[in-house]
Design a protein around this motif. Structure first.
Motif, PDB file in Angstrom:
ATOM      1  N   PRO A   1       0.804  -1.225   0.000  1.00 29.79           N
ATOM      2  CA  PRO A   1       0.000   0.000   0.000  1.00 29.79           C
ATOM      3  C   PRO A   1       0.837   1.275   0.000  1.00 29.79           C
ATOM      4  CG  PRO A   1      -0.908  -1.604   1.540  1.00 29.79           C
ATOM      5  CD  PRO A   1       0.424  -2.145   1.081  1.00 29.79           C
ATOM      6  N   GLU A   2       1.951   1.263   0.742  1.00 33.56           N
ATOM      7  CA  GLU A   2       2.794   2.468   0.790  1.00 33.56           C
ATOM      8  C   GLU A   2       3.435   2.747  -0.560  1.00 33.56           C
ATOM      9  OE1 GLU A   2       6.381   4.589   3.377  1.00 33.56           O
ATOM     10  OE2 GLU A   2       5.883   2.486   3.757  1.00 33.56           O
ATOM     11  N   ALA A   3       3.878   1.687  -1.242  1.00 32.42           N
ATOM     12  CA  ALA A   3       4.491   1.867  -2.562  1.00 32.42           C
ATOM     13  C   ALA A   3       3.496   2.511  -3.518  1.00 32.42           C
ATOM     14  CB  ALA A   3       4.966   0.526  -3.108  1.00 32.42           C
ATOM     15  N   LYS A   4       2.279   2.014  -3.529  1.00 30.52           N
ATOM     16  CA  LYS A   4       1.239   2.575  -4.397  1.00 30.52           C
ATOM     17  C   LYS A   4       0.967   4.031  -4.035  1.00 30.52           C
ATOM     18  CE  LYS A   4      -3.537   1.757  -5.949  1.00 30.52           C
ATOM     19  NZ  LYS A   4      -4.402   2.731  -5.256  1.00 30.52           N
ATOM     20  N   ALA A   5       0.837   4.312  -2.740  1.00 25.23           N
ATOM     21  CA  ALA A   5       0.548   5.677  -2.302  1.00 25.23           C
ATOM     22  C   ALA A   5       1.665   6.640  -2.688  1.00 25.23           C
ATOM     23  CB  ALA A   5       0.337   5.701  -0.787  1.00 25.23           C
ATOM     24  N   LEU A   6       2.905   6.193  -2.587  1.00 24.49           N
ATOM     25  CA  LEU A   6       4.041   7.050  -2.965  1.00 24.49           C
ATOM     26  C   LEU A   6       3.998   7.391  -4.448  1.00 24.49           C
ATOM     27  CD1 LEU A   6       6.815   5.255  -0.905  1.00 24.49           C
ATOM     28  CD2 LEU A   6       6.256   7.691  -0.709  1.00 24.49           C
ATOM     29  N   ALA A   7       3.764   6.383  -5.293  1.00 28.13           N
ATOM     30  CA  ALA A   7       3.711   6.623  -6.737  1.00 28.13           C
ATOM     31  C   ALA A   7       2.534   7.524  -7.096  1.00 28.13           C
ATOM     32  CB  ALA A   7       3.612   5.295  -7.489  1.00 28.13           C
ATOM     33  N   GLU A   8       1.402   7.329  -6.427  1.00 29.10           N
ATOM     34  CA  GLU A   8       0.241   8.181  -6.684  1.00 29.10           C
ATOM     35  C   GLU A   8       0.515   9.623  -6.257  1.00 29.10           C
ATOM     36  OE1 GLU A   8      -3.477   5.015  -6.387  1.00 29.10           O
ATOM     37  OE2 GLU A   8      -2.762   6.017  -4.563  1.00 29.10           O
ATOM     38  N   ALA A   9       1.259   9.792  -5.172  1.00 33.05           N
ATOM     39  CA  ALA A   9       1.605  11.146  -4.712  1.00 33.05           C
ATOM     40  C   ALA A   9       2.525  11.833  -5.722  1.00 33.05           C
ATOM     41  CB  ALA A   9       2.269  11.085  -3.341  1.00 33.05           C
ATOM     42  N   VAL A  10       3.467  11.081  -6.267  1.00 33.26           N
ATOM     43  CA  VAL A  10       4.346  11.632  -7.307  1.00 33.26           C
ATOM     44  C   VAL A  10       3.520  12.087  -8.491  1.00 33.26           C
ATOM     45  CG1 VAL A  10       6.151  11.084  -8.984  1.00 33.26           C
ATOM     46  CG2 VAL A  10       6.373  10.309  -6.610  1.00 33.26           C
ATOM     47  N   LEU A  11       2.573  11.242  -8.888  1.00 34.62           N
ATOM     48  CA  LEU A  11       1.743  11.540 -10.055  1.00 34.62           C
ATOM     49  C   LEU A  11       0.820  12.733  -9.792  1.00 34.62           C
ATOM     50  CD1 LEU A  11       1.534  10.310 -12.846  1.00 34.62           C
ATOM     51  CD2 LEU A  11      -0.360   8.908 -12.028  1.00 34.62           C
ATOM     52  N   SER A  12       0.370  12.863  -8.555  1.00 30.00           N
ATOM     53  CA  SER A  12      -0.471  14.006  -8.205  1.00 30.00           C
ATOM     54  C   SER A  12       0.288  15.316  -8.366  1.00 30.00           C
ATOM     55  CB  SER A  12      -0.963  13.862  -6.765  1.00 30.00           C
ATOM     56  OG  SER A  12      -1.749  14.975  -6.383  1.00 30.00           O
ATOM     57  N   ASP A  13       1.571  15.302  -7.971  1.00 36.32           N
ATOM     58  CA  ASP A  13       2.401  16.500  -8.101  1.00 36.32           C
ATOM     59  C   ASP A  13       2.902  16.702  -9.526  1.00 36.32           C
ATOM     60  OD1 ASP A  13       2.085  17.002  -5.432  1.00 36.32           O
ATOM     61  OD2 ASP A  13       4.058  16.266  -4.828  1.00 36.32           O
ATOM     62  N   ASP A  14       3.086  15.591 -10.244  1.00 36.72           N
ATOM     63  CA  ASP A  14       3.672  15.647 -11.583  1.00 36.72           C
ATOM     64  C   ASP A  14       2.925  14.668 -12.499  1.00 36.72           C
ATOM     65  OD1 ASP A  14       5.249  15.789 -13.831  1.00 36.72           O
ATOM     66  OD2 ASP A  14       6.991  14.776 -12.953  1.00 36.72           O
ATOM     67  N   PRO A  15       1.784  15.083 -13.060  1.00 35.79           N
ATOM     68  CA  PRO A  15       0.958  14.192 -13.876  1.00 35.79           C
ATOM     69  C   PRO A  15       1.665  13.652 -15.115  1.00 35.79           C
ATOM     70  CG  PRO A  15      -0.277  16.144 -13.229  1.00 35.79           C
ATOM     71  CD  PRO A  15       1.154  16.398 -12.859  1.00 35.79           C
ATOM     72  N   ALA A  16       2.775  14.275 -15.507  1.00 34.23           N
ATOM     73  CA  ALA A  16       3.502  13.820 -16.692  1.00 34.23           C
ATOM     74  C   ALA A  16       4.680  12.921 -16.342  1.00 34.23           C
ATOM     75  CB  ALA A  16       4.000  15.025 -17.495  1.00 34.23           C
ATOM     76  N   ASN A  17       4.722  12.421 -15.108  1.00 31.59           N
ATOM     77  CA  ASN A  17       5.830  11.546 -14.705  1.00 31.59           C
ATOM     78  C   ASN A  17       5.556  10.141 -15.231  1.00 31.59           C
ATOM     79  OD1 ASN A  17       7.523   9.730 -13.089  1.00 31.59           O
ATOM     80  ND2 ASN A  17       8.010  11.550 -11.886  1.00 31.59           N
ATOM     81  N   HIS A  18       6.190   9.794 -16.331  1.00 35.05           N
ATOM     82  CA  HIS A  18       5.895   8.500 -16.964  1.00 35.05           C
ATOM     83  C   HIS A  18       6.424   7.325 -16.148  1.00 35.05           C
ATOM     84  CE1 HIS A  18       9.925   9.469 -18.584  1.00 35.05           C
ATOM     85  NE2 HIS A  18      10.107   8.164 -18.672  1.00 35.05           N
ATOM     86  N   TYR A  19       7.435   7.571 -15.316  1.00 35.41           N
ATOM     87  CA  TYR A  19       7.921   6.490 -14.449  1.00 35.41           C
ATOM     88  C   TYR A  19       6.854   6.092 -13.426  1.00 35.41           C
ATOM     89  CZ  TYR A  19      12.571   7.587 -16.276  1.00 35.41           C
ATOM     90  OH  TYR A  19      13.651   7.814 -17.095  1.00 35.41           O
ATOM     91  N   ALA A  20       6.205   7.095 -12.830  1.00 37.11           N
ATOM     92  CA  ALA A  20       5.146   6.813 -11.862  1.00 37.11           C
ATOM     93  C   ALA A  20       3.970   6.130 -12.541  1.00 37.11           C
ATOM     94  CB  ALA A  20       4.695   8.108 -11.181  1.00 37.11           C
ATOM     95  N   LEU A  21       3.619   6.574 -13.733  1.00 37.55           N
ATOM     96  CA  LEU A  21       2.532   5.948 -14.485  1.00 37.55           C
ATOM     97  C   LEU A  21       2.857   4.491 -14.797  1.00 37.55           C
ATOM     98  CD1 LEU A  21       1.719   8.897 -16.883  1.00 37.55           C
ATOM     99  CD2 LEU A  21       0.029   7.777 -15.408  1.00 37.55           C
ATOM    100  N   GLY A  22       4.091   4.252 -15.240  1.00 40.36           N
ATOM    101  CA  GLY A  22       4.497   2.886 -15.547  1.00 40.36           C
ATOM    102  C   GLY A  22       4.504   2.009 -14.315  1.00 40.36           C
ATOM    103  N   PHE A  23       4.968   2.551 -13.201  1.00 40.90           N
ATOM    104  CA  PHE A  23       4.985   1.799 -11.947  1.00 40.90           C
ATOM    105  C   PHE A  23       3.569   1.397 -11.557  1.00 40.90           C
ATOM    106  CE2 PHE A  23       4.524   1.488  -7.377  1.00 40.90           C
ATOM    107  CZ  PHE A  23       5.615   0.717  -6.995  1.00 40.90           C
ATOM    108  N   LEU A  24       2.638   2.333 -11.610  1.00 44.75           N
ATOM    109  CA  LEU A  24       1.263   2.050 -11.215  1.00 44.75           C
ATOM    110  C   LEU A  24       0.591   1.076 -12.167  1.00 44.75           C
ATOM    111  CD1 LEU A  24       0.234   5.625 -10.071  1.00 44.75           C
ATOM    112  CD2 LEU A  24       0.401   3.595  -8.621  1.00 44.75           C
TER     113      LEU A  24
END
Length: 238
Positions: free
Chosen positions: A105-128
């Motif tokens: 759950p923490e890993a998912k929440a961290l990636a979602e937080a990154v994406l919330s701040d930076d919607p164009a972060n393709h690494y976070a999108l790929g991770f999710l």
């Protein structure tokens, strides 16, 4: 001086000289960027090994990511590297164990937080995107429903990641590997297409070259093995 050390550290990382990247990042002095790069280099070092990722190195990377976040709690790269480290620690766990540990759950929440701040972060999108597929693979429909995993969301996240970064071989490799481990028969066409696309890209880092070699290996297995065997092989790859 610190900026020169960080530039040198980034160059070393791109060349696959991960120990040198760690030394140069340390020489740059304590900063969120330096600690995040140390986390990234440590994870790349263990991910490039032919062996199962080393838990000791993963925890070392986690410590570096935590150090970055202690200095800057909203540091995007620090949060993303922590998410990757946590997800790697869950590899030998069942879905229930990963959930109870808090790592999943923490890993998912961290990636979602990154994406919330930076919607164009393709690494976070790929991770999710991979996270959603992995939950389905490990927990089935019921487990996915309990944790809010969605194959539709996974596909949408991946499509956006590739729109933003069509020439990222690592992104294509991780998606293809996740689909192959999940259901090699159902997704065979997409897996094959993504692996071929990964191989057609001009790699920009040594890490991408390693991912391409794995993509080539999996593509060969896909064309010569039964779907169930391909799933077992993909599940052991990283």
């Amino acid at each position: 001086m610190a900026s020169a050390d960080m530039a040198s550290a980034n160059d070393a990382f791109r060349a696959g000289r991960y120990d040198a990247a760690l030394v140069e990042a340390s020489a740059a002095g304590p900063s969120a960027d330096a600690y995040a790069l140390k986390a990234r280099a440590t994870l790349a070092k263990t991910m490039c090994s032919s062996l199962e990722p080393d838990p000791a190195l993963i925890r070392e990377a986690l410590a570096s990511a935590d150090a970055a976040l202690a200095l800057d709690p909203r540091h995007g790269e620090g949060r993303l590297q922590k998410a990757i480290a946590l997800s790697l620690l869950t590899r030998p766990m069942s879905l229930g164990e990963a959930n109870r540990s808090g790592y999943g759950p923490e890993a998912k929440a961290l990636a979602e937080a990154v994406l919330s701040d930076d919607p164009a972060n393709h690494y976070a999108l790929g991770f999710l995107a991979v996270w959603h597929v992995e939950v389905h693979r490990r927990g089935g429909t019921l487990g996915a429903a309990m944790l809010g995993a969605s194959l539709k969301t996974a596909g949408a996240d991946y499509a956006e990641a590739i729109r933003l970064a069509p020439d990222d071989a690592g992104l294509r490799w991780q998606w293809a590997r996740a689909l192959a481990a999940f259901d090699a028969k159902k997704y065979r066409s997409q897996i094959e297409s993504e692996l071929e696309a990964a191989l057609a890209i001009d790699p920009q880092t040594d890490l991408e070259r390693v991912m391409q070699k794995r993509a080539e290996t999996l593509l060969n297995e896909l064309t010569s093995k039964r779907a169930r065997d391909v799933e077992d092989i993909a599940n052991r790859m990283h």
